[in-house]
Enzyme design. Structure first.
Site, PDB file in Angstrom:
ATOM      1  N   LYS A  54       0.824  -1.225  -0.013  1.00 48.59           N
ATOM      2  CA  LYS A  54       0.001   0.086   0.087  1.00 48.59           C
ATOM      3  C   LYS A  54       1.089   1.287   0.114  1.00 48.59           C
ATOM      4  O   LYS A  54       0.671   2.084  -0.611  1.00 48.59           O
ATOM      5  CB  LYS A  54      -1.027  -0.034   1.219  1.00 48.59           C
ATOM      6  CG  LYS A  54      -2.057  -0.875   1.184  1.00 48.59           C
ATOM      7  CD  LYS A  54      -2.692  -1.095   2.254  1.00 48.59           C
ATOM      8  CE  LYS A  54      -3.688  -2.420   2.298  1.00 48.59           C
ATOM      9  NZ  LYS A  54      -4.434  -2.546   3.394  1.00 48.59           N
ATOM     10  N   GLN A  98      -4.879  -1.493   9.548  1.00 47.85           N
ATOM     11  CA  GLN A  98      -4.623  -2.769   8.835  1.00 47.85           C
ATOM     12  C   GLN A  98      -5.068  -3.801   9.906  1.00 47.85           C
ATOM     13  O   GLN A  98      -4.852  -3.830  11.072  1.00 47.85           O
ATOM     14  CB  GLN A  98      -3.087  -3.088   8.581  1.00 47.85           C
ATOM     15  CG  GLN A  98      -2.693  -4.285   7.968  1.00 47.85           C
ATOM     16  CD  GLN A  98      -3.352  -4.299   6.519  1.00 47.85           C
ATOM     17  OE1 GLN A  98      -3.325  -3.449   5.677  1.00 47.85           O
ATOM     18  NE2 GLN A  98      -3.951  -5.456   6.240  1.00 47.85           N
ATOM     19  N   ASP A 121     -11.521   2.723   3.099  1.00 44.35           N
ATOM     20  CA  ASP A 121     -11.811   1.210   3.151  1.00 44.35           C
ATOM     21  C   ASP A 121     -13.446   1.054   2.944  1.00 44.35           C
ATOM     22  O   ASP A 121     -13.723   0.037   2.214  1.00 44.35           O
ATOM     23  CB  ASP A 121     -11.202   0.650   4.359  1.00 44.35           C
ATOM     24  CG  ASP A 121     -10.016  -0.302   4.107  1.00 44.35           C
ATOM     25  OD1 ASP A 121      -9.729  -0.584   3.021  1.00 44.35           O
ATOM     26  OD2 ASP A 121      -9.462  -0.360   4.967  1.00 44.35           O
TER      27      ASP A 121
END
Ligand code: NAD
Length: 302
Positions: A54, A98, A121
């Site tokens: 990422k 995460q 997200d």
């Protein structure tokens, strides 16, 4: 006739180029670039490798990237305070925590603490609600479903009026992609059926699909005879079925298979995604797109 391959690796490159060009233009005009923070708790090797990818992608497209690594021992209150800090930080447009988090931390509580306007997200209940309403309400579609829809559109597959069958009803793939495909508008306007472990006759439903989206996590679940000739098949499944030695590095790597019997299915389908190299590369790409959108919303240019 062999199906057209819908390659996530190629579509990813196109989208990342588009994002890079947008970032340059915004920087020239507004003097800012998108800011993404990635919060990693502990040292889970899989999480480290996702986060590394990422960060690498964020740098490639010209974002400011903050990697905030925290020890496994961080308390829930400390983590919530950290999120609050980034919620208030004007230079940060996207906050990514995460998963998984250590057991002593309530994941739901942490994800729900993220400002919905920085929830790139798309997992915050506010964004799930926005997705359900559809249209201009949608700010951050969750990344894997957004990637699936983008692949279908870029492959030139007609979605309006199409029979879409989604195998799987998870909150991260099945339910959101089904919801997205039934909305009015580009890349959607489909008639959608969701099938799952409670469905009586999976095969009959799958056979009707003009677009078959499979996200079950069961290798080879979808048999070639369940595929309508000419259908578009999106295989989301990523299943480790063994190990092999990499020709490049000499190290052991996982052998990955999808939920669809690819070799047989490609002879029947009109278009199909491979595994690996299909949906997989799209998720981080769409995370970048959501972060770019977050800045655009803030600047009032989206
Ligand atoms: P999940 O386990 O949360 O959900 C699977 C769903 O499939 C469930 O709703 C279940 O009802 C359904 N299902 C399972 N077995 C079935 C069967 N035999 N018949 C009918 N339905 C069945 O999984 P998930 O998180 O949605 O992920 C699904 C797959 O997609 C996994 O292989 C996962 O690794 C992969 N995945 C890939 C990406 C990516 O490539 N970027 C992202 C997310 C998930």
């Amino acid at each position: 006739m062999a199906a057209k391959l819908i390659k996530g690796t190629e579509i990813r490159e196109q989208i990342l180029e588009e994002i890079t060009s947008d970032v340059k233009q915004i920087k020239e005009k507004h003097g800012v670039v998108p800011g993404l923070v990635t919060i990693l708790v502990g040292a889970n090797p899989a999480s480290i490798s996702y986060v590394t990818l990422k960060i690498k992608t964020a740098h490639r497209v010209g974002f400011t990237e903050i990697q905030d690594s925290q020890p496994e021992t961080i308390t829930e209150a400390q983590l919530l305070a950290l999120i609050d800090k980034y919620n208030k930080d004007e230079s940060i447009n996207g906050i990514l925590v995460q998963l998984p988090l250590p057991k002593h931390i309530d994941e739901k509580k942490v994800l729900n603490a993220i400002d919905p306007d920085k929830d790139v997200d798309g997992f915050h209940p506010v964004n799930v609600g926005r997705l359900m309403i559809g249209g201009k309400e949608v700010k951050f579609p969750p990344c894997t479903p957004a990637g699936i829809q983008e692949m279908i559109v870029r492959a030139g597959v007609e979605t309006s009026g199409a029979e879409v069958v989604v195998v799987g009803r998870s909150n991260i793939v099945g339910k959101p992609i089904a919801n997205m495909m039934l909305q009015k508008g580009k890349g959607a306007n489909s008639t959608v059926t969701i099938v799952h472990t409670g469905t009586k006759d999976l095969a009959t439903h799958c056979k009707r699909a003009d677009i078959l989206i499979v996200a079950a996590g069961v290798p080879g679940l979808v048999k070639p005879e369940w595929i309508k000739p000419g259908a578009c098949v999106i295989d989301v499944g990523v299943n480790r079925v063994g190990e092999k030695v990499s020709e490049k590095t000499g190290q052991k790597i996982a052998i990955l298979r999808g939920d669809v019997d690819f070799d047989a299915a490609k002879e029947i389908a009109g278009s199909i995604t491979p595994v690996p190299g299909g949906v997989g590369p799209m998720t981080i790409t769409m995370l970048m797109l959501n972060t770019l959108k977050a800045l655009k919303y803030k600047l009032g240019i989206e």
